[in-house]
Design a protein around this motif. Structure first.
Motif, PDB file in Angstrom:
ATOM      1  N   TYR A 175     -76.692 -26.000 -18.913  1.00  0.00           N
ATOM      2  CA  TYR A 175     -75.480 -25.182 -18.892  1.00  0.00           C
ATOM      3  C   TYR A 175     -74.822 -25.335 -17.518  1.00  0.00           C
ATOM      4  O   TYR A 175     -75.462 -25.708 -16.526  1.00  0.00           O
ATOM      5  N   TRP A 176     -73.527 -25.069 -17.473  1.00  0.00           N
ATOM      6  CA  TRP A 176     -72.772 -25.135 -16.216  1.00  0.00           C
ATOM      7  C   TRP A 176     -72.710 -23.750 -15.585  1.00  0.00           C
ATOM      8  O   TRP A 176     -72.491 -22.755 -16.271  1.00  0.00           O
ATOM      9  N   ASP A 177     -72.903 -23.707 -14.284  1.00  0.00           N
ATOM     10  CA  ASP A 177     -72.824 -22.432 -13.577  1.00  0.00           C
ATOM     11  C   ASP A 177     -72.245 -22.676 -12.187  1.00  0.00           C
ATOM     12  O   ASP A 177     -72.313 -23.780 -11.642  1.00  0.00           O
ATOM     13  N   ASP A 178     -71.650 -21.620 -11.622  1.00  0.00           N
ATOM     14  CA  ASP A 178     -71.076 -21.678 -10.280  1.00  0.00           C
ATOM     15  C   ASP A 178     -72.136 -21.225  -9.278  1.00  0.00           C
ATOM     16  O   ASP A 178     -72.537 -20.057  -9.274  1.00  0.00           O
ATOM     17  N   ILE A 179     -72.555 -22.131  -8.421  1.00  0.00           N
ATOM     18  CA  ILE A 179     -73.646 -21.881  -7.482  1.00  0.00           C
ATOM     19  C   ILE A 179     -73.092 -21.778  -6.058  1.00  0.00           C
ATOM     20  O   ILE A 179     -72.205 -22.538  -5.665  1.00  0.00           O
ATOM     21  N   ILE A 180     -73.608 -20.835  -5.297  1.00  0.00           N
ATOM     22  CA  ILE A 180     -73.211 -20.711  -3.895  1.00  0.00           C
ATOM     23  C   ILE A 180     -73.834 -21.859  -3.103  1.00  0.00           C
ATOM     24  O   ILE A 180     -75.045 -22.041  -3.110  1.00  0.00           O
ATOM     25  N   VAL A 181     -72.977 -22.625  -2.421  1.00  0.00           N
ATOM     26  CA  VAL A 181     -73.471 -23.734  -1.594  1.00  0.00           C
ATOM     27  C   VAL A 181     -73.281 -23.461  -0.108  1.00  0.00           C
ATOM     28  O   VAL A 181     -73.927 -24.087   0.728  1.00  0.00           O
ATOM     29  N   ASP A 182     -72.375 -22.552   0.236  1.00  0.00           N
ATOM     30  CA  ASP A 182     -72.161 -22.140   1.625  1.00  0.00           C
ATOM     31  C   ASP A 182     -72.018 -20.638   1.671  1.00  0.00           C
ATOM     32  O   ASP A 182     -71.304 -20.048   0.849  1.00  0.00           O
ATOM     33  N   ASN A 183     -72.654 -20.018   2.657  1.00  0.00           N
ATOM     34  CA  ASN A 183     -72.529 -18.571   2.817  1.00  0.00           C
ATOM     35  C   ASN A 183     -72.947 -18.210   4.241  1.00  0.00           C
ATOM     36  O   ASN A 183     -74.118 -17.957   4.511  1.00  0.00           O
ATOM     37  N   PHE A 184     -71.982 -18.218   5.159  1.00  0.00           N
ATOM     38  CA  PHE A 184     -72.282 -17.913   6.559  1.00  0.00           C
ATOM     39  C   PHE A 184     -71.004 -17.464   7.262  1.00  0.00           C
ATOM     40  O   PHE A 184     -69.887 -17.764   6.799  1.00  0.00           O
ATOM     41  N   PRO A 185     -71.118 -16.722   8.355  1.00  0.00           N
ATOM     42  CA  PRO A 185     -69.922 -16.320   9.119  1.00  0.00           C
ATOM     43  C   PRO A 185     -69.308 -17.521   9.832  1.00  0.00           C
ATOM     44  O   PRO A 185     -70.013 -18.383  10.345  1.00  0.00           O
ATOM     45  N   SER A 186     -67.990 -17.569   9.838  1.00  0.00           N
ATOM     46  CA  SER A 186     -67.268 -18.685  10.448  1.00  0.00           C
ATOM     47  C   SER A 186     -66.212 -18.151  11.406  1.00  0.00           C
ATOM     48  O   SER A 186     -65.496 -17.186  11.080  1.00  0.00           O
ATOM     49  N   ILE A 187     -66.115 -18.761  12.568  1.00  0.00           N
ATOM     50  CA  ILE A 187     -65.122 -18.356  13.563  1.00  0.00           C
ATOM     51  C   ILE A 187     -63.996 -19.373  13.583  1.00  0.00           C
ATOM     52  O   ILE A 187     -64.222 -20.584  13.504  1.00  0.00           O
ATOM     53  N   THR A 188     -62.782 -18.890  13.628  1.00  0.00           N
ATOM     54  CA  THR A 188     -61.601 -19.745  13.710  1.00  0.00           C
ATOM     55  C   THR A 188     -60.700 -19.228  14.826  1.00  0.00           C
ATOM     56  O   THR A 188     -60.774 -18.059  15.219  1.00  0.00           O
ATOM     57  N   PHE A 189     -59.840 -20.114  15.303  1.00  0.00           N
ATOM     58  CA  PHE A 189     -58.882 -19.765  16.351  1.00  0.00           C
ATOM     59  C   PHE A 189     -57.485 -20.103  15.826  1.00  0.00           C
ATOM     60  O   PHE A 189     -56.975 -21.193  16.078  1.00  0.00           O
ATOM     61  N   PRO A 190     -56.865 -19.184  15.079  1.00  0.00           N
ATOM     62  CA  PRO A 190     -55.555 -19.476  14.485  1.00  0.00           C
ATOM     63  C   PRO A 190     -54.519 -19.753  15.571  1.00  0.00           C
ATOM     64  O   PRO A 190     -54.627 -19.285  16.702  1.00  0.00           O
ATOM     65  N   HIS A 191     -53.505 -20.526  15.192  1.00  0.00           N
ATOM     66  CA  HIS A 191     -52.407 -20.760  16.124  1.00  0.00           C
ATOM     67  C   HIS A 191     -51.767 -19.408  16.464  1.00  0.00           C
ATOM     68  O   HIS A 191     -51.464 -18.618  15.570  1.00  0.00           O
ATOM     69  N   PRO A 192     -51.572 -19.111  17.754  1.00  0.00           N
ATOM     70  CA  PRO A 192     -51.025 -17.793  18.112  1.00  0.00           C
ATOM     71  C   PRO A 192     -49.658 -17.526  17.513  1.00  0.00           C
ATOM     72  O   PRO A 192     -49.266 -16.362  17.367  1.00  0.00           O
ATOM     73  N   GLY A 193     -48.932 -18.586  17.155  1.00  0.00           N
ATOM     74  CA  GLY A 193     -47.646 -18.381  16.505  1.00  0.00           C
ATOM     75  C   GLY A 193     -47.763 -17.877  15.086  1.00  0.00           C
ATOM     76  O   GLY A 193     -46.774 -17.411  14.508  1.00  0.00           O
ATOM     77  N   ASN A 194     -48.969 -17.942  14.501  1.00  0.00           N
ATOM     78  CA  ASN A 194     -49.197 -17.481  13.128  1.00  0.00           C
ATOM     79  C   ASN A 194     -49.863 -16.113  13.073  1.00  0.00           C
ATOM     80  O   ASN A 194     -50.330 -15.706  12.007  1.00  0.00           O
ATOM     81  N   ILE A 195     -49.923 -15.427  14.206  1.00  0.00           N
ATOM     82  CA  ILE A 195     -50.466 -14.069  14.267  1.00  0.00           C
ATOM     83  C   ILE A 195     -49.332 -13.109  14.599  1.00  0.00           C
ATOM     84  O   ILE A 195     -48.642 -13.283  15.605  1.00  0.00           O
ATOM     85  N   TYR A 196     -49.143 -12.107  13.759  1.00  0.00           N
ATOM     86  CA  TYR A 196     -48.089 -11.113  13.981  1.00  0.00           C
ATOM     87  C   TYR A 196     -48.751  -9.756  14.198  1.00  0.00           C
ATOM     88  O   TYR A 196     -49.490  -9.271  13.342  1.00  0.00           O
ATOM     89  N   ALA A 197     -48.463  -9.164  15.368  1.00  0.00           N
ATOM     90  CA  ALA A 197     -49.046  -7.868  15.702  1.00  0.00           C
ATOM     91  C   ALA A 197     -48.089  -7.131  16.626  1.00  0.00           C
ATOM     92  O   ALA A 197     -47.122  -7.700  17.150  1.00  0.00           O
ATOM     93  N   ASP A 198     -48.364  -5.859  16.852  1.00  0.00           N
ATOM     94  CA  ASP A 198     -47.536  -5.017  17.711  1.00  0.00           C
ATOM     95  C   ASP A 198     -47.847  -5.335  19.174  1.00  0.00           C
ATOM     96  O   ASP A 198     -48.942  -5.065  19.653  1.00  0.00           O
ATOM     97  N   ARG A 199     -46.894  -5.913  19.877  1.00  0.00           N
ATOM     98  CA  ARG A 199     -47.114  -6.331  21.253  1.00  0.00           C
ATOM     99  C   ARG A 199     -47.300  -5.147  22.195  1.00  0.00           C
ATOM    100  O   ARG A 199     -47.812  -5.296  23.308  1.00  0.00           O
ATOM    101  N   TRP A 200     -46.882  -3.941  21.777  1.00  0.00           N
ATOM    102  CA  TRP A 200     -46.971  -2.767  22.647  1.00  0.00           C
ATOM    103  C   TRP A 200     -48.305  -2.043  22.510  1.00  0.00           C
ATOM    104  O   TRP A 200     -48.518  -1.026  23.179  1.00  0.00           O
ATOM    105  N   ILE A 201     -49.183  -2.525  21.669  1.00  0.00           N
ATOM    106  CA  ILE A 201     -50.526  -1.951  21.531  1.00  0.00           C
ATOM    107  C   ILE A 201     -51.508  -2.977  22.083  1.00  0.00           C
ATOM    108  O   ILE A 201     -51.722  -4.027  21.476  1.00  0.00           O
ATOM    109  N   PRO A 202     -52.107  -2.736  23.254  1.00  0.00           N
ATOM    110  CA  PRO A 202     -52.918  -3.774  23.911  1.00  0.00           C
ATOM    111  C   PRO A 202     -54.223  -4.097  23.206  1.00  0.00           C
ATOM    112  O   PRO A 202     -54.718  -5.218  23.298  1.00  0.00           O
TER     113      PRO A 202
END
Length: 459
Positions: A202-229
């Motif tokens: 039978y066919w089944d969906d098996i987990i092949v990866d499961n771990f925390p991953s860190i990324t560094f998004p381009h700062p131009g793609n992050i939108y936040a309130d600049r007045w809240i440090p």
């Protein structure tokens, strides 16, 4: 290995409630409009930093930046950019990479002995070793070592960047086999006797990866309130990133996204290349590449929001309820018209936004964005480019100087230098070259001093 049904997330997804999704998108769009209007100078700074890092290839910016350093009435004949900013950024990044890679581990779990607990001495060491082995495996699986150089260049080039930690859970459909157990008889007590009589696939969906991953998004793609440090004090944080359909479907299989919402995704929602690539397109322009666009790549634009919303236990928007942090994911070219794939209570164990801001310069400002490298050396860099062009002009003028022609002392109509030319003159000094002093040594010395100033400023 665990199957899809056994591993699906247990968090409640409210994305199939049309009234709630409409309200969430309306609130988030209001936040986005304000964030965009408040950060125009931040985007200009990112563009300028990339312009300087790319060796000042963007002629429009170069023309405007001349007034920041050595303003002149007339432009120089030479029009080249300096690589001093590029060189200094890469030098500092290489030093940081060297430090981060100098040891096998960035941190270590150590044995901790607690007085009054006899087992702590025997148990703490193997626990620390197991945690350390898991940390090393996660770092390798996440490809963290390959991310270090990109992080190092980005932190010094853009000065204010963001790190984000997510759980990477990937499913893969596999053909599985299980035995067929049949009753082959009964005991004297009437209990059935079973035996394996075959197998089935039978066919089944098996987990092949499961771990925390860190990324560094381009700062131009992050939108936040600049007045809240503090990023954890934000009422709403928005990120955008392009994704392919298989990645989105994988999140549907994992139980993160709504199947009903996924069924609405068609070609009309393909990424148009506007949001999610504004800053990158400016950077391509800095490299004199304005002909390419990410539109038409059969990708979708994903919006991830961490927003504090007053949602009741019944899943309805209720302004009387205290706001709580929710994780919202939507897909579309604009946030207001996107399809909401997920609305769930923040799954972070500490109920925090899984993101931190990393700043290269502490400046004491009570804002999200601090001083940047390009701000510190902007005028020095402009002067450095001007001096370089002046030195080239000086050498060019000495190699091809203007001529001095005495009236009535020559019969030469074409004063072009060429082999075999014959000039009829009445006196030897009838046609001479204009004397141009050699200033390259003084200019080079001044550029060397600016080099040192920029180095000291960035270091």
């Amino acid at each position: 290995m665990a199957t899809k049904e056994a591993q699906k997330t247990e968090s409640k997804n409210l994305a199939d409630d049309p009234k709630l999704t409409e309200k969430i998108l309306s609130e988030a769009s209001t936040y986005l409009a304000r964030f965009e209007s408040d950060r125009e100078d931040i985007e200009d700074g990112l563009e300028l930093a990339d312009y300087m890092y790319s060796g000042a290839q963007n002629r429009a910016i170069m023309s405007a930046e001349k007034s920041k350093g050595m303003d002149r009435d007339k432009d120089t004949r030479a029009n080249v950019g300096s690589i001093v900013f590029h060189r200094q950024i890469n030098t500092m990044a290489a030093q940081l990479v060297g430090v981060m890679r100098s040891r096998q581990d960035l941190f270590r779990y150590e044995q901790q002995v607690t007085d009054g607990i006899p087992e702590s001495y025997e148990d703490s060491l193997p626990r620390a070793q197991q945690a350390m082995a898991l940390a090393r495996w996660t770092r390798k699986s996440d490809g963290f070592d390959a991310k270090i150089p990109e992080f190092a260049v980005s932190i010094y080039k853009n000065s204010n960047i963001f790190s984000m930690v997510t759980q990477k859970r990937t499913y893969k459909r596999k053909l599985c086999t299980q035995p067929i157990v049949s009753i082959v008889g009964y005991t004297e007590n009437g209990e059935p006797i079973t035996d394996i009589t075959g197998e089935e696939q039978y066919w089944d969906d098996i987990i092949v990866d499961n771990f925390p991953s860190i990324t560094f998004p381009h700062p131009g793609n992050i939108y936040a309130d600049r007045w809240i440090p503090d990023i954890q004090g934000q009422n709403c944080v928005i990120t955008v990133c392009p994704r392919i359909r298989s990645e989105i479907y994988n999140d549907v299989m994992a139980g993160y996204f709504s199947q009903k919402a996924y069924d609405k995704l068609d070609s009309s929602y393909y990424w148009d290349g506007i949001y999610g690539s504004k800053q990158q397109e400016k950077e391509r322009t800095n490299d004199e590449d304005s002909s390419t666009t990410p539109a038409g790549t059969d990708m979708f634009l994903q919006w991830d929001l961490w927003i504090r919303a007053p949602i009741s236990e019944s899943g309805k928007w209720d302004d009387k309820e205290p706001p709580q942090l929710y994780w919202v994911t939507a897909i579309g070219n604009t946030l207001s018209n996107a399809i909401v794939m997920r609305i769930e209570r923040n799954p972070d164990p500490d109920d925090e936004i899984p993101m931190q801001v990393i700043r290269v310069y502490p400046d004491g400002s009570d804002e999200l964005y601090h001083t940047t490298t390009e701000e510190v050396v902007r005028s020095l860099y402009s002067a450095h480019c001007t001096l370089l062009n002046q030195a080239l002009d000086n050498m060019g003028n000495r190699n091809d100087p203007p001529l001095i022609v005495l009236d009535g002392e020559s019969r030469v109509k074409d004063v072009t230098f060429k082999m075999g030319a014959l000039w009829h003159v009445n006196r030897p000094d009838a046609i001479t070259t204009f004397p141009i002093p050699d200033t390259t040594l003084n200019t080079a010395a001044l550029r060397g001093q600016l080099d040192e100033e920029i180095k000291q400023a960035l270091a």
